[in-house]
Write a protein that holds these residues in place. Structure first.
Motif, PDB file in Angstrom:
ATOM      1  N   VAL A 112      48.036  28.394  40.443  1.00 32.03           N
ATOM      2  CA  VAL A 112      48.059  30.067  40.787  1.00 32.03           C
ATOM      3  C   VAL A 112      47.024  30.310  39.492  1.00 32.03           C
ATOM      4  CG1 VAL A 112      48.550  32.184  40.531  1.00 32.03           C
ATOM      5  CG2 VAL A 112      49.386  30.711  41.910  1.00 32.03           C
ATOM      6  N   SER A 113      47.923  29.377  38.031  1.00 27.92           N
ATOM      7  CA  SER A 113      46.887  30.123  36.455  1.00 27.92           C
ATOM      8  C   SER A 113      46.344  29.634  36.763  1.00 27.92           C
ATOM      9  CB  SER A 113      48.207  29.247  35.961  1.00 27.92           C
ATOM     10  OG  SER A 113      48.307  29.447  34.380  1.00 27.92           O
ATOM     11  N   LYS A 114      45.775  28.109  36.958  1.00 28.64           N
ATOM     12  CA  LYS A 114      44.387  27.588  37.287  1.00 28.64           C
ATOM     13  C   LYS A 114      43.549  28.256  37.784  1.00 28.64           C
ATOM     14  CE  LYS A 114      44.191  24.707  34.000  1.00 28.64           C
ATOM     15  NZ  LYS A 114      44.365  24.810  32.454  1.00 28.64           N
ATOM     16  N   TYR A 115      44.161  29.016  38.705  1.00 26.90           N
ATOM     17  CA  TYR A 115      43.181  29.978  39.529  1.00 26.90           C
ATOM     18  C   TYR A 115      42.333  31.391  38.742  1.00 26.90           C
ATOM     19  CZ  TYR A 115      41.334  31.843  43.872  1.00 26.90           C
ATOM     20  OH  TYR A 115      40.140  32.317  44.866  1.00 26.90           O
ATOM     21  N   ARG A 116      43.098  31.465  37.818  1.00 28.90           N
ATOM     22  CA  ARG A 116      43.858  32.536  37.101  1.00 28.90           C
ATOM     23  C   ARG A 116      42.943  32.978  36.014  1.00 28.90           C
ATOM     24  NH1 ARG A 116      46.803  38.169  36.058  1.00 28.90           N
ATOM     25  NH2 ARG A 116      45.635  39.132  34.535  1.00 28.90           N
ATOM     26  N   GLU A 117      42.393  31.604  35.699  1.00 28.93           N
ATOM     27  CA  GLU A 117      42.106  31.187  33.813  1.00 28.93           C
ATOM     28  C   GLU A 117      40.433  30.507  34.759  1.00 28.93           C
ATOM     29  OE1 GLU A 117      42.129  27.459  31.150  1.00 28.93           O
ATOM     30  OE2 GLU A 117      43.281  27.789  32.729  1.00 28.93           O
ATOM     31  N   ALA A 118      40.172  30.485  35.813  1.00 31.03           N
ATOM     32  CA  ALA A 118      38.926  30.240  36.240  1.00 31.03           C
ATOM     33  C   ALA A 118      38.096  31.470  36.374  1.00 31.03           C
ATOM     34  CB  ALA A 118      38.740  29.631  37.372  1.00 31.03           C
ATOM     35  N   TRP A 119      38.668  32.135  37.225  1.00 28.36           N
ATOM     36  CA  TRP A 119      38.214  33.580  37.476  1.00 28.36           C
ATOM     37  C   TRP A 119      37.907  34.427  36.155  1.00 28.36           C
ATOM     38  CZ3 TRP A 119      36.057  35.673  40.958  1.00 28.36           C
ATOM     39  CH2 TRP A 119      35.916  35.457  41.834  1.00 28.36           C
ATOM     40  N   GLU A 120      38.843  34.748  35.068  1.00 29.48           N
ATOM     41  CA  GLU A 120      39.031  35.049  34.025  1.00 29.48           C
ATOM     42  C   GLU A 120      37.676  34.431  33.087  1.00 29.48           C
ATOM     43  OE1 GLU A 120      42.031  35.597  32.016  1.00 29.48           O
ATOM     44  OE2 GLU A 120      42.522  37.549  32.834  1.00 29.48           O
TER      45      GLU A 120
END
Length: 272
Positions: A112-120
């Motif tokens: 979840v953390s990396k998914y958000r990091e990638a989106w941002e």
């Protein structure tokens, strides 16, 4: 763009910086199924790189690739995507892995953390409002204001669970994450959240003791975190049960408890 093809197994390379390692036992179980039924779900790769016969970089399907290698198969079914490296590739890897049901709570938190990091990194900071131009593509695809809402909807989990996952990813020290990985506590959200309340030094000390054989739950007391006696375990079970319900069952539950839920919502709004 993507296309399906068979490629030589030895030409598929696994990047050393992948988020999730390969569990050999899990790969063996997949190998048994592949031997009997074939590889139903192709792996996802990027490439080829170099001249004709160049290598491919694995994006998703590490366990499936390992299973094929175990069986000694010369070719592997793949979905080849034509994307640039960096965050585009990472989004594909996370997108496939994050929405699987076999992730532990700890694995899910990191994805979840990396998914958000990638989106941002790709689209800009994810905010609450709809007026930011740099998140327009995110909002178009999500159809939601909140990042937590977006991931929760796709995964069939509650928004609270997704927010808990983000807390674990942000506050659990890497040393403790590594020590807990593969243990029963890695799938215990309540324990993970309690460890998050300890200082970084205390978490590192706990990690060293766990690696030396100490029980993780005993370490909660050693770091000064007393188990919550106010019903958090029951809430955790309720949250997990809600996440497993189908949309039909959720609608029936809400219909059957509509009046009670409305009263609680009104009370919560009055307290804010």
């Amino acid at each position: 763009m993507a296309d399906f093809r068979k490629v030589p197994t030895h030409l598929v390379e696994m990047p050393g910086d992948r988020l999730r390692g390969v569990d050999e036992n899990h790969a063996k179980a997949i190998a048994l199924d592949v031997e009997k039924h074939g590889l139903i779900n192709p792996i996802t790769v990027r490439g080829p790189f170099g001249a004709k016969g160049g290598t491919y970089s694995l994006l998703a399907g590490a366990h499936r690739l390992r299973a094929v290698q175990m069986l000694g198969l010369e070719e592997v079914e793949t979905m080849v995507v034509h994307v640039n490296g960096g965050w585009s590739s990472l989004l594909i890897e996370i997108g496939e892995n994050l929405f699987r049901n076999d992730l532990s709570k700890l694995d899910r938190a990191m994805f979840v953390s990396k998914y958000r990091e990638a989106w941002e990194a790709k689209y800009g900071k994810v905010g609450r409002g709809r007026n930011s131009a740099n998140i327009a593509e995110f909002l178009d695809q999500a159809g939601l204001v909140s990042f937590s809402d977006h991931v929760a909807t796709r995964m069939g989990l509650s928004k609270r669970s997704i927010e808990a996952a983000q807390e674990i990813a942000q506050k659990l020290h890497p040393e403790l994450r590594r020590a807990l990985s593969g243990t029963p506590e890695a799938d215990n959200q309540a324990v993970l959240q309690r460890f998050c309340k300890a200082s970084s030094d205390a978490q590192c000390d706990a990690a060293r003791r766990i690696r030396s054989g100490a029980k993780a739950k005993d370490e909660l007391r050693n770091v000064g975190v007393v188990p919550d006696q106010n019903g958090s375990a029951a809430l955790e079970r309720l949250t997990a049960a809600w996440g497993r319900l189908s949309k039909k069952d959720r609608r029936e539950f809400v219909r059957d408890h509509r009046a009670e839920l409305a009263a609680f919502i009104a009370e919560a709004g009055a307290d804010e």
